[in-house]
Write a protein that holds these residues in place. Sequence first.
Motif, PDB file in Angstrom:
ATOM      1  N   ARG A 243      -0.402  -3.106  -1.774  1.00  0.00           N
ATOM      2  CA  ARG A 243       1.056  -3.166  -1.920  1.00  0.00           C
ATOM      3  C   ARG A 243       1.509  -2.346  -3.137  1.00  0.00           C
ATOM      4  O   ARG A 243       2.589  -1.731  -3.127  1.00  0.00           O
ATOM      5  N   ASN A 244       0.684  -2.313  -4.173  1.00  0.00           N
ATOM      6  CA  ASN A 244       1.057  -1.630  -5.413  1.00  0.00           C
ATOM      7  C   ASN A 244       0.559  -0.186  -5.472  1.00  0.00           C
ATOM      8  O   ASN A 244       0.802   0.507  -6.469  1.00  0.00           O
ATOM      9  N   THR A 245      -0.148   0.252  -4.459  1.00  0.00           N
ATOM     10  CA  THR A 245      -0.693   1.620  -4.469  1.00  0.00           C
ATOM     11  C   THR A 245       0.351   2.599  -3.963  1.00  0.00           C
ATOM     12  O   THR A 245       0.924   2.409  -2.886  1.00  0.00           O
ATOM     13  N   GLU A 246       0.609   3.671  -4.740  1.00  0.00           N
ATOM     14  CA  GLU A 246       1.535   4.724  -4.344  1.00  0.00           C
ATOM     15  C   GLU A 246       0.744   6.000  -4.091  1.00  0.00           C
ATOM     16  O   GLU A 246      -0.064   6.429  -4.924  1.00  0.00           O
ATOM     17  N   LEU A 247       0.935   6.610  -2.926  1.00  0.00           N
ATOM     18  CA  LEU A 247       0.207   7.819  -2.542  1.00  0.00           C
ATOM     19  C   LEU A 247       1.105   9.040  -2.692  1.00  0.00           C
ATOM     20  O   LEU A 247       2.328   8.944  -2.628  1.00  0.00           O
ATOM     21  N   ASN A 248       0.489  10.199  -2.852  1.00  0.00           N
ATOM     22  CA  ASN A 248       1.242  11.447  -2.941  1.00  0.00           C
ATOM     23  C   ASN A 248       1.373  12.089  -1.562  1.00  0.00           C
ATOM     24  O   ASN A 248       2.293  11.805  -0.814  1.00  0.00           O
ATOM     25  N   ASN A 249       0.450  12.976  -1.218  1.00  0.00           N
ATOM     26  CA  ASN A 249       0.553  13.659   0.067  1.00  0.00           C
ATOM     27  C   ASN A 249      -0.562  13.279   1.035  1.00  0.00           C
ATOM     28  O   ASN A 249      -0.611  13.811   2.142  1.00  0.00           O
ATOM     29  N   ARG A 250      -1.431  12.436   0.634  1.00  0.00           N
ATOM     30  CA  ARG A 250      -2.606  12.131   1.461  1.00  0.00           C
ATOM     31  C   ARG A 250      -2.686  10.644   1.794  1.00  0.00           C
ATOM     32  O   ARG A 250      -2.093   9.796   1.118  1.00  0.00           O
ATOM     33  N   ALA A 251      -3.479  10.358   2.844  1.00  0.00           N
ATOM     34  CA  ALA A 251      -3.689   8.968   3.248  1.00  0.00           C
ATOM     35  C   ALA A 251      -4.776   8.336   2.393  1.00  0.00           C
ATOM     36  O   ALA A 251      -5.530   9.021   1.690  1.00  0.00           O
ATOM     37  N   PHE A 252      -4.822   7.032   2.448  1.00  0.00           N
ATOM     38  CA  PHE A 252      -5.856   6.264   1.740  1.00  0.00           C
ATOM     39  C   PHE A 252      -6.573   5.399   2.774  1.00  0.00           C
ATOM     40  O   PHE A 252      -5.935   4.675   3.543  1.00  0.00           O
ATOM     41  N   SER A 253      -7.902   5.448   2.791  1.00  0.00           N
ATOM     42  CA  SER A 253      -8.661   4.710   3.818  1.00  0.00           C
ATOM     43  C   SER A 253      -9.588   3.694   3.173  1.00  0.00           C
ATOM     44  O   SER A 253     -10.248   3.966   2.166  1.00  0.00           O
ATOM     45  N   PHE A 393      -1.603  11.563   6.558  1.00  0.00           N
ATOM     46  CA  PHE A 393      -0.211  11.728   6.160  1.00  0.00           C
ATOM     47  C   PHE A 393       0.097  10.980   4.856  1.00  0.00           C
ATOM     48  O   PHE A 393      -0.639  10.079   4.430  1.00  0.00           O
ATOM     49  N   TYR A 394       1.261  11.319   4.325  1.00  0.00           N
ATOM     50  CA  TYR A 394       1.776  10.678   3.115  1.00  0.00           C
ATOM     51  C   TYR A 394       2.001   9.176   3.344  1.00  0.00           C
ATOM     52  O   TYR A 394       2.464   8.752   4.399  1.00  0.00           O
ATOM     53  N   ASN A 395       1.676   8.376   2.339  1.00  0.00           N
ATOM     54  CA  ASN A 395       1.923   6.926   2.340  1.00  0.00           C
ATOM     55  C   ASN A 395       1.313   6.207   3.552  1.00  0.00           C
ATOM     56  O   ASN A 395       1.848   5.207   4.035  1.00  0.00           O
ATOM     57  N   THR A 396       0.216   6.767   4.050  1.00  0.00           N
ATOM     58  CA  THR A 396      -0.458   6.155   5.210  1.00  0.00           C
ATOM     59  C   THR A 396      -1.781   5.546   4.751  1.00  0.00           C
ATOM     60  O   THR A 396      -2.590   6.214   4.087  1.00  0.00           O
ATOM     61  N   PHE A 397      -1.989   4.297   5.110  1.00  0.00           N
ATOM     62  CA  PHE A 397      -3.218   3.578   4.753  1.00  0.00           C
ATOM     63  C   PHE A 397      -3.983   3.255   6.042  1.00  0.00           C
ATOM     64  O   PHE A 397      -3.402   2.748   7.001  1.00  0.00           O
TER      65      PHE A 397
END
Length: 918
Positions: A243-253, A393-397
């Motif tokens: 919930r507290n993680t902010e992404l730039n241009n990439r997804a987080f897996s 994509f941006y802001n994609t988990f």
Amino acid sequence: MKTEITARFIVGNKCNKRRGEAKCRIFASFCDKRVGQKLLYAIKLNFIIKSLQVRLGSFSNFFRLFLLKVFNKENNKSYIYTLVGVAIFVLFKKKIDEGLLTVVVRPLLSYVYPSKWLYDIIILSGFIGVLFYFIKKIKKNALLPTNWFLISLCFLSIYLLYRTKNDPFIFTSFRLSKYIMLFDAIIILPVIISSISIFRKVKSDGQLKRNLGFDPDDPWVLSEKNDLLNRLPYVKELSGILRNTELNNRAFSVGVVAPWGNGKTTFLHSIRNELANDFIMIDLDVWKCNSTEVIIQTFFQLLKNALKPFSFSINNQIKNYTYSLLKDSRNNIAKNFSEYFFSNKNIEEQYDEINTEIIKIDKKILVFIDDIDRLNKKEIYEIIRLIRNTANFYNTFFIVAYDRSYLLNAIEEINSYHPNLFLEKIFQLEFVLPAIDKKILYGLLISEINELLTEESKKKYEDFHKIEIAFGYNRTDLTSSFIHNIRDVKRFKNSFKIDYQFVRDEVFFEDFYNLQLIKFKHPEIFMEFYNNKGSLVINESKGNFYPQTLTYKLSKESSDSPDKSKQEFKLKNFLKARQKLYKIDESEIDVIVKSFGNIFSDPKFKINYETKTFFSVIIPSMFDRYFRLNILGNLSDIEFGNARNSSIETFLTKIDEWNNDKNLISQVVDRLEGIDVYDNKDDFEKIIKAMFHLGRVAGAYLYKNLYEKLNNYGDMVTSKYYNYDNGKKDYVKFTYDLFASANSPYLFESQLVKYFKSVYYDENSFVLPLKKLNEFNIEYFRKYCLEEHKISHDFWILFWNTEVRIIKNDDNDMFTKDKALSEEVKSLFKDFISNKDLDGFLLGAIHPALFGSKQFILSTSIATIFTDWPSFEHFLNKQDETKWSYLKEFKEFFYIMKGANFERNVDFIFKDIPVSAE
């Protein structure tokens, strides 16, 4: 004051009508009757009010459920279509009226006027017919869509508008009543049908049902009440960080790692529930995708649907991007045709467009992917490409659940260079689910299994843990060898639930439970062990311990080594030879062999000496019960024991019931024959009567066993069960009554007497004299001749069983047995055939020669029955040829046989007697 206190006590808050009235009457007998009467009225009134409150509350709850069923999210489209329809009707009512008048009313409905009885009959018949048709289907749980109720209600509202205004239409009324119109029945019918359907659904949903079915292996959302494995804190912590993680241009897996069955799906469901209000949720069910193309199409379709409410352009952008990803796999014709309708931008530009639009939307996207460890390597590669490249994509988990070993093996086939490093590049975080505490798992299994057990089995389930502590003896508990996760607990419970119902308290629970664990994990090995028990187990006597007991144990391979403890079990070599077939490794073989070895071990704690119940699987007679489970028609010990301990009438009725099942009757025979010790005289006589009854109704071959049971050599029966002054006399009477009570066709008793006569020596071996046995069989034949009118197979059996047995003792004390037909029997025979069925006798007296031959011979038994051939000739000549159809032709054949001295086959063509060459 006393009266007021008593009134409060009686009326109270928890009012029970009957109990309250009873207390009032008691109170009235001790004090003022008027006060008691008032209290009685008060209680009745209080009861009525509370009943009304309960009923109104139930109705209110029911009505609330009804509304929830109708007005739910699934019917959103129906609401829209209904509102649109109503709006169109309001806007264009005048035109609609004109169209109805022109197309329907004037050319068709104008002829249905004025009212007639025929119209009433047609409408009511149709109304009842349609209503009953739908109710019949609804009773079979065929439920109508709830949006039908909304649509029919909408039409009803519009119809009521026309009915009340009565303009521009005139409605035809029923002949029965001028206030009810024919169309009323047609319009109200859909509302009634859809209401019944919804009410039935609400009622069935509201009823509490006892959980008698299987436990599905469904995931759930963790809460403080159901967090059995203490994983809720991890869910909350991980959810908070996401919930507290902010992404730039990439997804987080994120990879959620655990072996199969260890709760990965439940963990994902719980995270989804925790973050439901903070993220746009996408669930990609890859298990339903049967190819890499379908995986891509499904994911981007879900993404498009999720983002469409927040953007005007994302819909087409994702559609074009999906096409570009898949176009290389399409054929050229489809490719050229599609390019006219889709963007000509390259794939990188399309990706950037979508990413830019997602940045504008500025909402976090959470994608859940489960079960990728069930996919093939190509499909796994497509998921990895999706996460790392095409949907990065941006802001994609991405939260992906998998078994790491499986995934590494699949990656190694795709890219053999450092698969571990490759996986680290894909997932920025691999969260390994904490190991399952065996104690928690074991406690869960105990609570689940206890729900299924009888009280006696529950005690046994607890006992083989308590004894381990009390005596230091390691009781066999194989739970830890075969139960490794919650999925195992559920699957084992489902398997156990079925099998336990067939044996319940008829097994040694410890053995049954442990064998069920082996069957649960290795069902094919479980059955192979049973099918090969002749080589895999041996039986040995525990003579120093309990002389009458034979027990099974695992067989060992023959070896010259004096140290038997080092000898291999045959089961181990058996499994090694089939290792590829069963898909097991060396460690699993060791666990299986050790498990069977623990079960087939020392019987010291497996035999109940007080009750003499030997239910353990190591007892040979019990072995089949653990593997066949009474499913194949086995007769339970409890059922047989209860029948045996009931009255003789009930016991015989039960035998008749068992006789209707071919799988059971042989077991009833085995049970009865296996009894050699009786509780008392009544029990002895009951078993003997039951065996006689079984022989009569089932034709069971019980002769030898009955002789052994009735054998009184050395007074072994009378001294045990008739041990009093008139004991021998009563035993003789009981035995005599058994044979004297025979009913038609007397076959069982006749055959039994025949067997008894064949082994008979004197009255020390059997209490009835040989003469009396001979008389019984003659009496059976006499009764049969009086009752029947045709010669049959039974007739011949009864006849030959009458041969008199005579025991002679020669000078050397050697016993010989002669047999002969008495003159009385011969006379009965001659009277029967001459008066009732001579044709049947003559037909049976002719014997054909070899198959296909036209030669025949007369039965040699004729000379035995009639003493000699001349006597038989004299008998034939006395018979009336006009009375018997076969007599004339038989005489012709007889005289030809006479010319051959009745010693050889002769040629003869029968025209009247239907003799066929065998």
